[in-house]
Design a protein around this motif. Structure first.
Motif, mmCIF file in Angstrom:
data_model
loop_
_atom_site.group_PDB
_atom_site.id
_atom_site.type_symbol
_atom_site.label_atom_id
_atom_site.label_comp_id
_atom_site.label_asym_id
_atom_site.label_seq_id
_atom_site.Cartn_x
_atom_site.Cartn_y
_atom_site.Cartn_z
ATOM 1 N N LEU A 80 46.936 42.889 25.130
ATOM 2 C CA LEU A 80 46.911 41.633 24.369
ATOM 3 C C LEU A 80 47.234 40.438 25.261
ATOM 4 C CD1 LEU A 80 48.651 42.776 21.035
ATOM 5 C CD2 LEU A 80 46.230 42.216 21.392
ATOM 6 N N THR A 81 48.207 40.627 26.151
ATOM 7 C CA THR A 81 48.545 39.542 27.093
ATOM 8 C C THR A 81 47.349 39.216 27.974
ATOM 9 O OG1 THR A 81 50.863 40.256 27.156
ATOM 10 C CG2 THR A 81 50.119 38.791 28.919
ATOM 11 N N SER A 82 46.696 40.256 28.475
ATOM 12 C CA SER A 82 45.538 40.062 29.355
ATOM 13 C C SER A 82 44.400 39.357 28.621
ATOM 14 C CB SER A 82 45.039 41.411 29.888
ATOM 15 O OG SER A 82 46.032 42.051 30.652
ATOM 16 N N LEU A 83 44.105 39.794 27.396
ATOM 17 C CA LEU A 83 43.019 39.190 26.627
ATOM 18 C C LEU A 83 43.304 37.724 26.309
ATOM 19 C CD1 LEU A 83 42.113 42.101 24.157
ATOM 20 C CD2 LEU A 83 40.774 41.282 26.099
ATOM 21 N N CYS A 84 44.544 37.439 25.894
ATOM 22 C CA CYS A 84 44.917 36.051 25.564
ATOM 23 C C CYS A 84 44.793 35.147 26.791
ATOM 24 C CB CYS A 84 46.334 36.003 25.015
ATOM 25 S SG CYS A 84 46.505 36.701 23.366
ATOM 26 N N LEU A 85 45.284 35.633 27.924
ATOM 27 C CA LEU A 85 45.232 34.823 29.142
ATOM 28 C C LEU A 85 43.804 34.662 29.652
ATOM 29 C CD1 LEU A 85 48.360 36.188 31.061
ATOM 30 C CD2 LEU A 85 48.129 34.008 29.878
ATOM 31 N N LEU A 86 42.988 35.700 29.509
ATOM 32 C CA LEU A 86 41.586 35.602 29.923
ATOM 33 C C LEU A 86 40.829 34.602 29.061
ATOM 34 C CD1 LEU A 86 40.591 39.289 30.773
ATOM 35 C CD2 LEU A 86 40.564 37.336 32.326
ATOM 36 N N VAL A 87 41.108 34.615 27.747
ATOM 37 C CA VAL A 87 40.471 33.654 26.835
ATOM 38 C C VAL A 87 40.855 32.227 27.225
ATOM 39 C CG1 VAL A 87 40.454 32.785 24.458
ATOM 40 C CG2 VAL A 87 40.216 35.234 24.894
ATOM 41 N N LEU A 88 42.146 32.015 27.487
ATOM 42 C CA LEU A 88 42.606 30.686 27.910
ATOM 43 C C LEU A 88 41.977 30.285 29.241
ATOM 44 C CD1 LEU A 88 46.418 30.885 27.029
ATOM 45 C CD2 LEU A 88 44.701 29.447 25.918
ATOM 46 N N SER A 89 41.872 31.249 30.168
ATOM 47 C CA SER A 89 41.282 30.975 31.475
ATOM 48 C C SER A 89 39.811 30.597 31.345
ATOM 49 C CB SER A 89 41.427 32.212 32.377
ATOM 50 O OG SER A 89 40.764 32.020 33.618
ATOM 51 N N VAL A 90 39.062 31.353 30.530
ATOM 52 C CA VAL A 90 37.636 31.067 30.327
ATOM 53 C C VAL A 90 37.450 29.724 29.639
ATOM 54 C CG1 VAL A 90 35.555 31.809 29.086
ATOM 55 C CG2 VAL A 90 36.920 33.489 30.339
ATOM 56 N N ALA A 91 38.329 29.410 28.678
ATOM 57 C CA ALA A 91 38.255 28.119 27.979
ATOM 58 C C ALA A 91 38.490 26.966 28.961
ATOM 59 C CB ALA A 91 39.275 28.072 26.848
ATOM 60 N N ALA A 92 39.464 27.147 29.846
ATOM 61 C CA ALA A 92 39.745 26.112 30.858
ATOM 62 C C ALA A 92 38.566 25.969 31.823
ATOM 63 C CB ALA A 92 41.016 26.469 31.629
ATOM 64 N N ASP A 93 37.953 27.108 32.187
ATOM 65 C CA ASP A 93 36.785 27.073 33.067
ATOM 66 C C ASP A 93 35.614 26.357 32.399
ATOM 67 O OD1 ASP A 93 38.114 28.416 35.058
ATOM 68 O OD2 ASP A 93 37.417 30.396 34.448
ATOM 69 N N TYR A 94 35.416 26.626 31.110
ATOM 70 C CA TYR A 94 34.317 25.971 30.377
ATOM 71 C C TYR A 94 34.545 24.462 30.314
ATOM 72 C CZ TYR A 94 31.019 24.728 26.725
ATOM 73 O OH TYR A 94 29.998 24.122 26.024
ATOM 74 N N TYR A 95 35.781 24.074 30.084
ATOM 75 C CA TYR A 95 36.110 22.642 30.023
ATOM 76 C C TYR A 95 35.849 21.968 31.375
ATOM 77 C CZ TYR A 95 38.893 18.381 29.630
ATOM 78 O OH TYR A 95 39.314 17.067 29.636
ATOM 79 N N SER A 96 36.165 22.669 32.463
ATOM 80 C CA SER A 96 36.026 22.090 33.801
ATOM 81 C C SER A 96 34.593 22.140 34.323
ATOM 82 C CB SER A 96 36.937 22.820 34.794
ATOM 83 O OG SER A 96 38.288 22.660 34.443
ATOM 84 N N GLY B 228 31.708 23.091 32.466
ATOM 85 C CA GLY B 228 30.621 22.821 31.520
ATOM 86 C C GLY B 228 29.733 24.008 31.239
ATOM 87 N N ARG B 229 30.188 25.198 31.565
ATOM 88 C CA ARG B 229 29.415 26.407 31.273
ATOM 89 C C ARG B 229 30.373 27.588 31.142
ATOM 90 N NH1 ARG B 229 28.550 29.197 36.278
ATOM 91 N NH2 ARG B 229 29.271 27.954 38.050
ATOM 92 N N TRP B 230 29.882 28.633 30.481
ATOM 93 C CA TRP B 230 30.722 29.806 30.291
ATOM 94 C C TRP B 230 30.790 30.619 31.583
ATOM 95 C CZ3 TRP B 230 33.775 29.551 26.420
ATOM 96 C CH2 TRP B 230 33.385 28.925 25.249
ATOM 97 N N THR B 231 31.967 30.742 32.108
ATOM 98 C CA THR B 231 32.183 31.515 33.341
ATOM 99 C C THR B 231 33.650 31.921 33.408
ATOM 100 O OG1 THR B 231 31.888 31.501 35.744
ATOM 101 C CG2 THR B 231 32.692 29.474 34.746
ATOM 102 N N SER B 232 33.980 32.774 34.327
ATOM 103 C CA SER B 232 35.373 33.204 34.509
ATOM 104 C C SER B 232 35.735 33.122 35.982
ATOM 105 C CB SER B 232 35.572 34.637 34.002
ATOM 106 O OG SER B 232 36.851 35.121 34.379
ATOM 107 N N SER B 233 36.646 32.261 36.315
ATOM 108 C CA SER B 233 37.061 32.100 37.716
ATOM 109 C C SER B 233 37.728 33.371 38.237
ATOM 110 C CB SER B 233 38.018 30.910 37.839
ATOM 111 O OG SER B 233 39.117 31.055 36.965
ATOM 112 N N VAL B 234 38.374 34.120 37.343
ATOM 113 C CA VAL B 234 39.042 35.362 37.759
ATOM 114 C C VAL B 234 38.017 36.377 38.248
ATOM 115 C CG1 VAL B 234 40.468 37.302 37.003
ATOM 116 C CG2 VAL B 234 40.949 34.997 36.157
ATOM 117 N N PHE B 235 36.974 36.619 37.437
ATOM 118 C CA PHE B 235 35.955 37.590 37.825
ATOM 119 C C PHE B 235 35.083 37.062 38.963
ATOM 120 C CE2 PHE B 235 36.828 39.071 33.431
ATOM 121 C CZ PHE B 235 37.250 40.359 33.757
ATOM 122 N N ASN B 236 34.856 35.749 38.979
ATOM 123 C CA ASN B 236 34.068 35.170 40.072
ATOM 124 C C ASN B 236 34.758 35.374 41.414
ATOM 125 O OD1 ASN B 236 32.092 34.314 38.358
ATOM 126 N ND2 ASN B 236 32.832 32.218 38.194
#
Length: 349
Positions: A63-79, A81-89
């Motif tokens: 649950l911690t991992s999923l919540c943090l990943l969602v927040l991370s992806v949301a921050a990446d989308y805001y920065s 302008g597209r759906w991506t994940s800096s962690v996986f990238n």
């Protein structure tokens, strides 16, 4: 550094038998800190799953991992302008399509051992001896402390195999080196203890008396290292602080940096009268940071001169040296010229 703090907290929670919290903190250290630090968290995470209530510990980490990943992806989308994940990238880029990090320097397999000894002196040697000491004094230290300290060996082995090495890559295990060294120092009297005797032997008493002396010696050597860094290698920070006294160069001044690009501390050290920091060609052939230009699309766009191989772009250098008002340079007497030595053009500050 964030991963280092997370390792400290996660290891402490593990020793306090708060396994679910330990795994949650480990997840934060990996996702919000540095994904590669998962190797450092692995022993504590695996043993927490077996030691604690498996379902509860697993769900806590998940649950911690999923919540943090969602927040991370949301921050990446805001920065971006597209759906991506800096962690996986980050993982994909370094593992599958790795950029040529060797451009920024390569070192031999002993690099981290030499640097760790330089920073921790004899405490690092004692830390490496922990496995032998823990096995000898296993009733006192194993298996919990052995699990906590094991990432020191795992991380050193893994990072030593990588060609590109940087001292800061060891940060996650710094606290564990201290724990391992302290445990070895604490166990000295154990080797002279006679379990059949009622009183302590003279050797056991001497070993106990030596502990504060050894600690004092390590602390004195460590302080000497700190003073050496400040007095002998503090020039990059001091020289940028010196810029505050030269506002007479005029507004919108350009600060140029040559061979010292890798010691550029932070834009926070640059006074407001300087409009731009630019690199001048000094022989380095790796990609360097560019001044932020929001007209190119802000954070949502990658400038055309960026590339996935870390190779230098002609656009990263300021061609017209005459546009520089200030020049930061270290004269290393290399094949490339030291421009600041031309006293008909430059005034030495």
């Amino acid at each position: 550094s964030f991963s280092m703090y997370a390792v400290t907290l996660s290891s402490s929670l593990f020793l306090l038998e708060k396994y679910a919290c330990a795994v949650s903190v480990a997840a934060a250290g990996v996702i919000l800190g540095w994904p590669f630090s998962i190797l450092v968290f692995l022993p504590v995470t695996v043993y927490s799953l077996f030691r604690g209530h498996f379902k509860r510990v697993f769900l806590s980490g998940l649950l911690t991992s999923l919540c943090l990943l969602v927040l991370s992806v949301a921050a990446d989308y805001y920065s971006y302008g597209r759906w991506t994940s800096s962690v996986f990238n980050l993982l994909k880029y370094n593992v599958l399509g790795g950029g040529e990090s060797h451009l920024y320097g390569t070192e031999g397999t002993t690099f981290y051992f030499r640097n760790a000894f330089n920073n921790f002196n004899f405490a690092f040697v004692l830390a490496l001896l922990f496995v032998g000491v823990a096995l000898s004094a296993r009733k006192k230290y194993a298996p919990d402390l052995l699990i906590v300290v094991s990432p020191v060996y795992i991380w050193l082995a893994f990072m030593s195999l990588q060609a590109h090495k940087e001292e800061r890559f060891l940060y996650p295990i710094y606290p564990l080196i201290c724990v391992a060294a302290a445990s070895v120092i604490d166990s000295f009297p154990y080797f002279f203890h006679d379990k059949y005797a009622n009183e302590q032997s003279i050797f056991e008493k001497i070993a106990k008396g030596l502990r504060p002396l050894i600690l004092g010696f390590i602390l004195c050597t460590s302080h000497s290292r700190t003073f050496s860094m400040l007095n002998g290698y503090g020039a990059p920070l001091q020289i940028y602080r010196h810029l505050e006294y030269h506002e007479d160069t005029g507004p919108e001044s350009i600060l140029c940096v040559g061979s010292e690009w890798h010691r550029y501390p932070s834009s926070f050290f640059v006074p407001s009268y300087i409009s731009e920091v630019r690199w001048i060609d000094d022989g380095f052939r790796g990609l360097l940071p560019f001044p932020f230009n929001e007209t190119l699309g802000g954070t949502a766009a990658a400038p055309s001169y960026f590339n996935t191989k870390n190779k230098a772009s002609d656009k990263q250098y300021l061609k017209d040296i005459g546009a520089c008002n200030l020049l930061m340079e270290l004269d290393l007497r290399r094949p490339y010229p030291s421009r600041g030595t031309d006293l008909s053009t430059w005034e030495t500050l």
